[in-house]
Write an enzyme that holds these catalytic residues in place. Structure first.
Site, PDB file in Angstrom:
ATOM      1  N   ILE A 129       1.571  -7.809  -5.377  1.00  0.00           N
ATOM      2  CA  ILE A 129       1.342  -7.276  -4.027  1.00  0.00           C
ATOM      3  C   ILE A 129      -0.092  -7.520  -3.571  1.00  0.00           C
ATOM      4  CG2 ILE A 129       3.207  -5.586  -4.215  1.00  0.00           C
ATOM      5  CD1 ILE A 129       1.088  -3.444  -4.785  1.00  0.00           C
ATOM      6  N   GLY A 130      -0.765  -8.421  -4.266  1.00  0.00           N
ATOM      7  CA  GLY A 130      -2.131  -8.759  -3.881  1.00  0.00           C
ATOM      8  C   GLY A 130      -3.172  -8.303  -4.889  1.00  0.00           C
ATOM      9  N   LEU A 152      -9.041  -5.168 -17.077  1.00  0.00           N
ATOM     10  CA  LEU A 152      -8.292  -6.358 -17.496  1.00  0.00           C
ATOM     11  C   LEU A 152      -8.903  -7.630 -16.927  1.00  0.00           C
ATOM     12  CD1 LEU A 152      -4.681  -4.959 -17.002  1.00  0.00           C
ATOM     13  CD2 LEU A 152      -6.055  -4.985 -19.097  1.00  0.00           C
ATOM     14  N   PHE A 212       0.810  -1.222   0.000  1.00  0.00           N
ATOM     15  CA  PHE A 212       0.000   0.000   0.000  1.00  0.00           C
ATOM     16  C   PHE A 212       0.840   1.268   0.000  1.00  0.00           C
ATOM     17  CE2 PHE A 212      -1.986  -3.403   2.536  1.00  0.00           C
ATOM     18  CZ  PHE A 212      -2.930  -3.809   1.609  1.00  0.00           C
ATOM     19  N   GLU A 243      -5.349   2.732  -6.894  1.00  0.00           N
ATOM     20  CA  GLU A 243      -5.444   3.793  -5.881  1.00  0.00           C
ATOM     21  C   GLU A 243      -6.794   4.502  -5.867  1.00  0.00           C
ATOM     22  OE1 GLU A 243      -2.029   4.688  -4.539  1.00  0.00           O
ATOM     23  OE2 GLU A 243      -1.053   3.375  -5.969  1.00  0.00           O
ATOM     24  N   LYS A 265      -6.042   2.133 -17.416  1.00  0.00           N
ATOM     25  CA  LYS A 265      -5.506   3.286 -16.680  1.00  0.00           C
ATOM     26  C   LYS A 265      -4.957   2.897 -15.302  1.00  0.00           C
ATOM     27  CE  LYS A 265      -8.588   6.858 -18.585  1.00  0.00           C
ATOM     28  NZ  LYS A 265      -9.762   7.694 -18.210  1.00  0.00           N
ATOM     29  N   ARG A 325      -9.710   0.380 -19.747  1.00  0.00           N
ATOM     30  CA  ARG A 325     -10.099  -1.006 -19.956  1.00  0.00           C
ATOM     31  C   ARG A 325      -9.926  -1.821 -18.671  1.00  0.00           C
ATOM     32  NH1 ARG A 325      -7.963  -4.565 -25.035  1.00  0.00           N
ATOM     33  NH2 ARG A 325      -9.346  -6.351 -24.759  1.00  0.00           N
ATOM     34  N   LYS A 374     -12.986  -9.219 -11.968  1.00  0.00           N
ATOM     35  CA  LYS A 374     -13.014  -9.660 -10.569  1.00  0.00           C
ATOM     36  C   LYS A 374     -11.921  -8.979  -9.730  1.00  0.00           C
ATOM     37  CE  LYS A 374     -13.766 -14.045  -8.243  1.00  0.00           C
ATOM     38  NZ  LYS A 374     -13.872 -15.487  -8.512  1.00  0.00           N
TER      39      LYS A 374
HETATM   40 MO1  MOS Z   1       0.748   3.073  -3.798  1.00  0.00          MO
HETATM   41  S1  MOS Z   1       0.517   4.334  -2.203  1.00  0.00           S
HETATM   42  O1  MOS Z   1       1.675   4.176  -4.771  1.00  0.00           O
HETATM   43  O2  MOS Z   1       1.761   1.839  -3.261  1.00  0.00           O
END
Ligand code: MOS
Length: 736
Positions: free
Chosen positions: A489-490, A627, A263, A702, A698, A625, A630
């Site tokens: 990263i998940g 990808l 994060f 975040e 895009k 788009r 889900k």
């Molecule tokens: Mo995100 S806050 O740019 O890992």
């Protein structure tokens, strides 16, 4: 045949739920020793002495590293120019110099992050790493760490944000912009306004709490170093650690096949990577260094405190004549970190007169860093709360006010948008939510004894792209191995990249084996700033298309007319392999590229106790788009959950006398649990963006959190008539 966009289950899902997915600390290296960091209990001063003699006598202790005895690293002297590693990554994202670049000319502090890897005895904040204990077991290391007796020369720390001087040097630029932005003349815009709004908004320090704490396993083989690392950026970890030790980057290999959340806090290296490598060198064994949960608060970043002033002017018809947004956030004595909370204000609404400005206050706290939509999360809270207040002052519907000031081109640059569906997002979100049922007056809606509030806000985040590389290889058995040195990263990177490759090659997704997370693979940007889909995705797409063209050359008709074995045979028995590097779209010069969305929230507030529940959030986003429907939905879900936390729960308390992080654990630092989260109804507006990049995505990492806190605060006002401008919205702030 195309699998792109479909809600394919995660290709790594089975590994994850069966425990087969290996995280950094799980690498079973033989003879591994365990390290923990000793952290300071003062916020400012010097470490005079750490009693290593008695610690070394404790059971299982192999070594104690201190500022006095630690190896001097050629590339990590205190105050040396170390580009902020995370900013390095983001600098690429910005397509320009480092986000924090520009030297320390005349600055009180460096623009670069000072490493805290035992190279001097200075203490900058309470909780700073000041030593490392290495032992045969984790328990022995923890016992010694807790017994460490440290003598300090203590000074009075600077902790008072409100009463400390503002001191941002002009040379330091925030992410994606200048310290000041001026368009038109806000003073005359305000003079011409029929209605004005001018208020202060604050957000507190927050800390990331990924389920997997930061950890590293360091292993030296001669002068070569391997790091198994929990990170969002294997490349920047490699660069920084190599620089610290003064060795060539080729001597450092970083591996991160799975990262249990970051994060932003794992966007670049901190101190523990280098400390683990120092410890491994010292004891001549592999060393595993894991932060404790408490150590997540301070040594690995967080969101800084913000004090934001938003000034708006509008005509009686609701046309914005002026927008001004000023933000002051805290940084640390270790670097100048800017929370770019005013960025979205330069482009979200049309107005002839816009000014934004940031400033900094230096405190003796851990360095702030990227945290889920850094800037836009805290910034949209202030701006979108202010827009709601203005709507009430004008007796206008909040959606209508936003539509009245809709920006058909980028107000900051004048460029056309590569795509923008915010109008559709407002309409879709309002319809799915049932916004028309809202009666505007505060305290006018009820559900039994509960006060009911409806609130909304806009969401936005830039669509960025960085250079990225990839290889694709056709094997004789038909498998296509695609490799890119990115991170999982998940978010679903393994899955989405497999889908992109399959789509480009025209083969079923089962044929693709996508590999990532190793610095021996082609370089990719850090998984930050929502760049992975656009950057790595473009590289994977290009590699797959190039491979397809090569196969066609080798065996006319390609894989449609030939088996993989035939193609490989026609290639002299060698797998067909391509390596490419993709560059950001040149159309970035002509178009402004951003995602937008709308968040609609229902809150229920207990009229006596002022407790807030969030039974329902409806979102509508245009993110290019999709990808994988889900994993994209899951990203928005996560963002909204975090937005609920930001609005109602999250706050890091720092003792104003000692600088100690008071609530540094998950018992006291509150994040939403299932009981705090109601229905999250996620919608996407179909967007075909021909300009943003070849795959048209895009990025969706975040934007999900942006606007959420304001949407909740606006709903709380609607429910109660109490405007809360300070997060989190604790019940006593509603009682007032
Ligand atoms: Mo995100 S806050 O740019 O890992």
């Amino acid at each position: 045949m195309s699998s792109l966009g479909t809600p394919l289950n995660r290709v790594d899902g089975r590994l994850k739920v069966t425990g087969g997915a290996k995280y950094a600390a799980e690498y079973p290296l033989p003879n591994v020793a365990h390290a923990v960091m000793i952290t300071s209990t003062i916020a400012k001063g010097r470490v005079i002495h750490i009693d290593t003699v008695s610690l070394e006598k404790m059971p299982g202790v192999l070594a104690v590293l201190t500022p006095q005895n630690a190896e001097r690293l050629p590339g990590a002297q205190s105050g040396a120019d170390h580009p902020n590693p995370a900013s390095d990554g983001r600098g690429q994202v910005q397509g320009g110099g480092g986000a924090q670049g520009g030297g320390a000319q005349g600055a009180a502090r460096p623009a670069m992050r000072i490493p805290t890897v035992l190279q001097d005895d200075k203490v900058h904040y309470n909780g700073q790493p000041i030593g490392v204990v290495v032992a045969d077991t984790f328990e022995h290391a923890m016992a010694a760490m807790q017994a460490a007796a440290v003598k300090y020369d203590e000074e009075k720390p600077v902790l008072d944000f409100r009463n400390s001087p503002k001191n941002a040097p002009d040379t330091v630029k925030p992410l994606g912009g200048e310290r000041s932005f001026r368009k038109g003349d806000v003073a005359s815009g305000l003079a011409a306004a029929d209605v004005k709004h001018d208020q202060l908004y604050t957000t507190p320090i927050e800390n990331h709490n990924p389920m997997e704490v930061h950890n590293t396993v360091a292993h030296w083989d001669g002068d070569s170093l391997t790091l198994y690392e929990s990170t969002q950026g294997i490349t920047s970890v490699r660069q920084t650690v190599a620089r610290h030790f003064g060795i060539d980057q080729s001597k450092v290999k970083v591996i991160a096949y799975f990262t249990g959340g970051g994060f932003g806090s794992k966007g670049g290296p901190w101190s523990h990577e280098t400390l683990a490598a120092m410890a491994a060198k010292k004891v001549g064994r592999p060393v595993k260094l894991s932060l404790t949960r408490r150590q997540q608060f301070g040594p690995v970043g967080g969101r800084p405190l913000t004090l934001q002033r938003v000034t708006l002017g509008a005509t009686n018809e609701g046309v914005l004549t002026a927008i001004r947004h000023e933000n002051t956030s805290n940084t640390s004595t270790l670097e100048n970190w800017v929370e770019p909370a005013t960025t979205q204000t330069r482009l979200l609404y049309a107005s002839p007169n816009i000014e934004t400005q940031y400033d900094l206050v230096t405190l003796n706290v851990g360095s702030p860093t990227f945290m889920r939509a850094p800037g836009e999360s805290s910034g949209t809270f202030a701006l979108e709360s202010a827009m709601d207040e203005l709507a009430y002052a004008l007796k206008m519907d909040p959606v209508a006010l936003r539509l009245k000031n809709y920006a058909d081109s980028d107000p900051e640059t004048g460029k056309p948008w590569s795509s923008k569906s915010l109008r559709e997002c407002y309409a879709l979100g309002a319809e799915k939510f049932g916004w028309s049922r809202r009666t505007p007056a505060p305290r006018s809606m009820r559900d039994g004894r509960w006060l009911v509030g409806y609130g909304m806000a806009s969401a936005t985040y830039p669509a960025r792209q960085s250079p990225a590389g990839a290889t694709a290889r056709l094997m004789a058995d038909g498998t296509i191995v695609v490799r890119a040195g990115t991170q999982e990263i998940g978010c679903g990177t393994y899955t989405a990249m497999s889908q992109i490759a399959a789509d480009a090659l025209g083969v079923p997704v089962e044929r693709i084996r996508f590999e990532l997370g190793n610095t021996e693979m082609p370089e990719n940007p850090a998984s930050t700033g929502s760049v992975t889909a656009s950057s790595t995705g473009s590289a994977v797409n290009q590699a797959a298309l190039t491979l397809k063209a090569n196969i066609e050359q080798i065996a006319p008709g390609g894989l449609a007319s030939n088996s993989a074995a035939q193609v490989v045979a026609a290639n002299g028995g060698r797998p067909v392999e391509v390596t490419i590097k993709s560059q950001p779209s040149p159309e970035q010069q002509q178009y402004s590229m951003h995602s937008f969305g709308a968040v609609f929230t229902e809150v229920h507030v207990d009229p006596d106790l002022c407790t807030v529940r969030v039974p329902r959030v409806v979102t509508a986003h245009g993110v290019g788009r999709i990808l994988n429907e889900k994993t994209a939905r899951s990203q928005i879900h996560g963002g909204v959950v975090w937005g609920i936390g930001m609005a109602l729960l999250e706050e890091t308390h720092i003792d104003q006398r000692t600088g100690r992080y008071v609530n540094a654990d998950l018992g006291e630092y509150h994040v939403p649990v299932n009981a705090d989260v109601g229905t999250i109804d996620v919608h996407f507006v179909d967007e075909h963006d021909m300009h943003v990049n070849p795959i048209g995505a895009k990025g969706v990492g975040e934007i999900g959190i942006t606007g959420v806190a304001a949407s909740i605060a606006n709903a709380v006002y609607h429910a109660t008539g109490r405007r809360v401008r300070d997060l989190p919205i604790r019940l006593e702030r509603i009682m007032g």
